[in-house]
Design a protein around this motif. Structure first.
Motif, PDB file in Angstrom:
ATOM      1  N   PRO A  62      -8.316 -17.505  40.240  1.00  0.00           N
ATOM      2  CA  PRO A  62      -7.924 -16.124  40.594  1.00  0.00           C
ATOM      3  C   PRO A  62      -8.873 -15.059  40.059  1.00  0.00           C
ATOM      4  N   LYS A  63      -9.606 -15.358  38.988  1.00  0.00           N
ATOM      5  CA  LYS A  63     -10.527 -14.376  38.419  1.00  0.00           C
ATOM      6  C   LYS A  63     -11.662 -14.034  39.371  1.00  0.00           C
ATOM      7  N   VAL A  64     -11.921 -14.920  40.350  1.00  0.00           N
ATOM      8  CA  VAL A  64     -13.018 -14.681  41.285  1.00  0.00           C
ATOM      9  C   VAL A  64     -12.797 -13.398  42.068  1.00  0.00           C
ATOM     10  N   VAL A  65     -11.549 -13.146  42.462  1.00  0.00           N
ATOM     11  CA  VAL A  65     -11.262 -11.970  43.290  1.00  0.00           C
ATOM     12  C   VAL A  65     -10.723 -10.799  42.469  1.00  0.00           C
ATOM     13  N   GLN A  66     -10.552 -10.995  41.177  1.00  0.00           N
ATOM     14  CA  GLN A  66     -10.070  -9.907  40.330  1.00  0.00           C
ATOM     15  C   GLN A  66     -11.238  -9.058  39.849  1.00  0.00           C
ATOM     16  N   GLY A  67     -11.019  -7.766  39.772  1.00  0.00           N
ATOM     17  CA  GLY A  67     -12.044  -6.887  39.247  1.00  0.00           C
ATOM     18  C   GLY A  67     -12.210  -7.072  37.749  1.00  0.00           C
ATOM     19  N   SER A  68     -13.347  -6.680  37.229  1.00  0.00           N
ATOM     20  CA  SER A  68     -13.607  -6.816  35.801  1.00  0.00           C
ATOM     21  C   SER A  68     -12.815  -5.771  35.021  1.00  0.00           C
ATOM     22  N   ARG A  69     -12.147  -6.222  33.965  1.00  0.00           N
ATOM     23  CA  ARG A  69     -11.413  -5.285  33.109  1.00  0.00           C
ATOM     24  C   ARG A  69     -12.260  -4.822  31.924  1.00  0.00           C
ATOM     25  N   TYR A  70     -13.463  -5.372  31.813  1.00  0.00           N
ATOM     26  CA  TYR A  70     -14.319  -5.041  30.674  1.00  0.00           C
ATOM     27  C   TYR A  70     -15.180  -3.830  31.020  1.00  0.00           C
ATOM     28  N   THR A  71     -14.580  -2.667  30.900  1.00  0.00           N
ATOM     29  CA  THR A  71     -15.235  -1.405  31.233  1.00  0.00           C
ATOM     30  C   THR A  71     -15.591  -0.647  29.956  1.00  0.00           C
ATOM     31  N   LYS A  72     -16.322   0.445  30.132  1.00  0.00           N
ATOM     32  CA  LYS A  72     -16.671   1.282  28.988  1.00  0.00           C
ATOM     33  C   LYS A  72     -15.421   1.832  28.305  1.00  0.00           C
ATOM     34  N   ILE A  73     -14.412   2.167  29.094  1.00  0.00           N
ATOM     35  CA  ILE A  73     -13.158   2.695  28.523  1.00  0.00           C
ATOM     36  C   ILE A  73     -12.489   1.661  27.636  1.00  0.00           C
ATOM     37  N   LEU A  74     -12.457   0.400  28.101  1.00  0.00           N
ATOM     38  CA  LEU A  74     -11.843  -0.664  27.304  1.00  0.00           C
ATOM     39  C   LEU A  74     -12.592  -0.853  25.989  1.00  0.00           C
ATOM     40  N   TYR A  75     -13.909  -0.853  26.048  1.00  0.00           N
ATOM     41  CA  TYR A  75     -14.692  -1.056  24.832  1.00  0.00           C
ATOM     42  C   TYR A  75     -14.516   0.106  23.851  1.00  0.00           C
ATOM     43  N   MET A  76     -14.419   1.322  24.372  1.00  0.00           N
ATOM     44  CA  MET A  76     -14.197   2.449  23.477  1.00  0.00           C
ATOM     45  C   MET A  76     -12.804   2.366  22.836  1.00  0.00           C
ATOM     46  N   ASP A  77     -11.810   1.930  23.603  1.00  0.00           N
ATOM     47  CA  ASP A  77     -10.477   1.718  23.030  1.00  0.00           C
ATOM     48  C   ASP A  77     -10.510   0.628  21.967  1.00  0.00           C
ATOM     49  N   LEU A  78     -11.259  -0.441  22.240  1.00  0.00           N
ATOM     50  CA  LEU A  78     -11.365  -1.535  21.279  1.00  0.00           C
ATOM     51  C   LEU A  78     -11.977  -1.055  19.972  1.00  0.00           C
ATOM     52  N   MET A  79     -13.048  -0.300  20.065  1.00  0.00           N
ATOM     53  CA  MET A  79     -13.704   0.174  18.846  1.00  0.00           C
ATOM     54  C   MET A  79     -12.884   1.237  18.126  1.00  0.00           C
ATOM     55  N   ALA A  80     -12.119   2.020  18.885  1.00  0.00           N
ATOM     56  CA  ALA A  80     -11.216   2.983  18.244  1.00  0.00           C
ATOM     57  C   ALA A  80     -10.100   2.254  17.500  1.00  0.00           C
ATOM     58  N   LEU A  81      -9.600   1.166  18.098  1.00  0.00           N
ATOM     59  CA  LEU A  81      -8.578   0.356  17.425  1.00  0.00           C
ATOM     60  C   LEU A  81      -9.126  -0.252  16.137  1.00  0.00           C
ATOM     61  N   LEU A  82     -10.324  -0.812  16.225  1.00  0.00           N
ATOM     62  CA  LEU A  82     -10.947  -1.378  15.030  1.00  0.00           C
ATOM     63  C   LEU A  82     -11.166  -0.309  13.969  1.00  0.00           C
ATOM     64  N   TYR A  83     -11.566   0.871  14.405  1.00  0.00           N
ATOM     65  CA  TYR A  83     -11.745   1.969  13.451  1.00  0.00           C
ATOM     66  C   TYR A  83     -10.424   2.302  12.766  1.00  0.00           C
ATOM     67  N   ASP A  84      -9.343   2.409  13.525  1.00  0.00           N
ATOM     68  CA  ASP A  84      -8.031   2.721  12.949  1.00  0.00           C
ATOM     69  C   ASP A  84      -7.647   1.702  11.885  1.00  0.00           C
ATOM     70  N   LEU A  85      -7.827   0.427  12.213  1.00  0.00           N
ATOM     71  CA  LEU A  85      -7.441  -0.634  11.281  1.00  0.00           C
ATOM     72  C   LEU A  85      -8.304  -0.603  10.021  1.00  0.00           C
ATOM     73  N   LEU A  86      -9.608  -0.475  10.210  1.00  0.00           N
ATOM     74  CA  LEU A  86     -10.517  -0.485   9.057  1.00  0.00           C
ATOM     75  C   LEU A  86     -10.369   0.779   8.210  1.00  0.00           C
ATOM     76  N   ALA A  87     -10.056   1.903   8.851  1.00  0.00           N
ATOM     77  CA  ALA A  87      -9.834   3.137   8.091  1.00  0.00           C
ATOM     78  C   ALA A  87      -8.568   3.012   7.238  1.00  0.00           C
ATOM     79  N   LYS A  88      -7.554   2.366   7.792  1.00  0.00           N
ATOM     80  CA  LYS A  88      -6.325   2.156   7.019  1.00  0.00           C
ATOM     81  C   LYS A  88      -6.583   1.229   5.841  1.00  0.00           C
ATOM     82  N   VAL A  89      -7.405   0.196   6.075  1.00  0.00           N
ATOM     83  CA  VAL A  89      -7.766  -0.723   4.988  1.00  0.00           C
ATOM     84  C   VAL A  89      -8.521   0.027   3.898  1.00  0.00           C
TER      85      VAL A  89
END
Length: 286
Positions: A62-89
């Motif tokens: 099914p992934k053949v016909v699915q669009g890619s979810r790995y966009t710039k927005i996703l990566y920025m959200d990922l790094m913001a999440l990592l920042y939140d966690l590491l800042a709390k640590v």
């Protein structure tokens, strides 16, 4: 969408060119040839793979016909999440994120990033190594080695359906030849027929070769290439997390640690320094 467009271009070019050359599409309608090619291909596919490989392939299709979810927005959200966690640590200590990484779905920090939370592989990878940082005595080199091994295993597992489909695509022209040979045998056994009828039989036999080559190189092979590209994208997410966490373990501040992660991304999805800084600033203000 691109897969559908590509299929339409292949079909339009091949069959459109045939019609423009004066051919009749009805001559290409040979269901028995498709039965021989498709049946032999499916049988060889089942014969040549283990049950685990078959399950992985059917799951990946099914992934053949699915669009890619790995966009710039996703990566920025990922790094913001990592920042939140590491800042709390950095502010409250490693034990402060224990409840967050034990139950990400119930964590108020993870709840701000539903796009990232939906990627179960990335979340599991992230929380596993944060858990090691919280409760383990491993140094940076040991954790890096574990991360590298896990990413390698992830990539090897993802290559299983890619190789299965690629081999199937490579075999399609050969099965087309098998179908053509069967048609030639039928033609040679009917040499008493008038030349016009023999010509029809020869044409039907040649359709087998045509269909085998078209299916193999026009459809099945490109599907394997798409899956391989999607595998590379899914691996890149883990590499981004790896670089960020290792930078944090080595003592870098959260804002600088996510910069390490940014550098691990492909240039097509990588946010620039200003974009990432703005996204991190938004995370700070939540």
């Amino acid at each position: 969408m691109l897969v559908i467009v590509g299929c339409l271009i292949v079909l339009g070019s091949v069959f459109g060119g045939f019609v423009l050359a004066g051919g009749h599409l009805v001559a290409l309608y040979q269901p028995l040839e498709l039965l021989m090619i498709g049946g032999a291909a499916v049988g060889a596919f089942v014969l040549g793979n283990t049950s685990k490989a078959l399950k992985a392939t059917f799951k990946a299709l099914p992934k053949v016909v699915q669009g890619s979810r790995y966009t710039k927005i996703l990566y920025m959200d990922l790094m913001a999440l990592l920042y939140d966690l590491l800042a709390k640590v950095r502010k409250e200590g490693l034990m402060s994120i224990e409840s967050d990484i034990e139950s990400p779905a119930e964590s108020p920090i993870f709840a701000h990033y539903p796009n990232v939370l939906a990627d179960h592989e990335a979340i599991e990878f992230m929380t596993d190594y944060l858990r090691l940082m919280v409760g383990g005595n491993l140094n940076a080199f040991e954790i890096e080695n574990l991360m590298d091994n896990e990413i390698q295993i992830h990539h090897q597992e993802g290559e299983v359906p890619v190789h299965c489909i690629a081999k199937l695509g490579d075999s399609m022209p050969a099965f087309g030849i098998v179908a053509a040979v069967m048609g030639v045998i039928h033609t040679m056994a009917s040499v008493g027929l008038p030349p016009s009828e023999l010509g029809i039989l020869v044409a039907q036999a040649l359709v087998g070769t045509f269909l085998g080559i078209l299916l193999g190189y026009g459809f099945v092979g490109p599907c394997a290439a798409v899956l391989e590209q999607k595998l590379e994208e899914s691996t890149k997410v883990l590499q981004c997390i790896r670089m960020t966490l290792l930078a944090s373990i080595n003592g870098y501040a959260p804002a600088l640690a996510v910069e390490f992660g940014r550098k691990a991304l492909y240039s097509t999805e990588r946010p620039n320094f200003i974009e990432l800084e703005e996204r991190v600033r938004q995370a700070k203000n939540k």
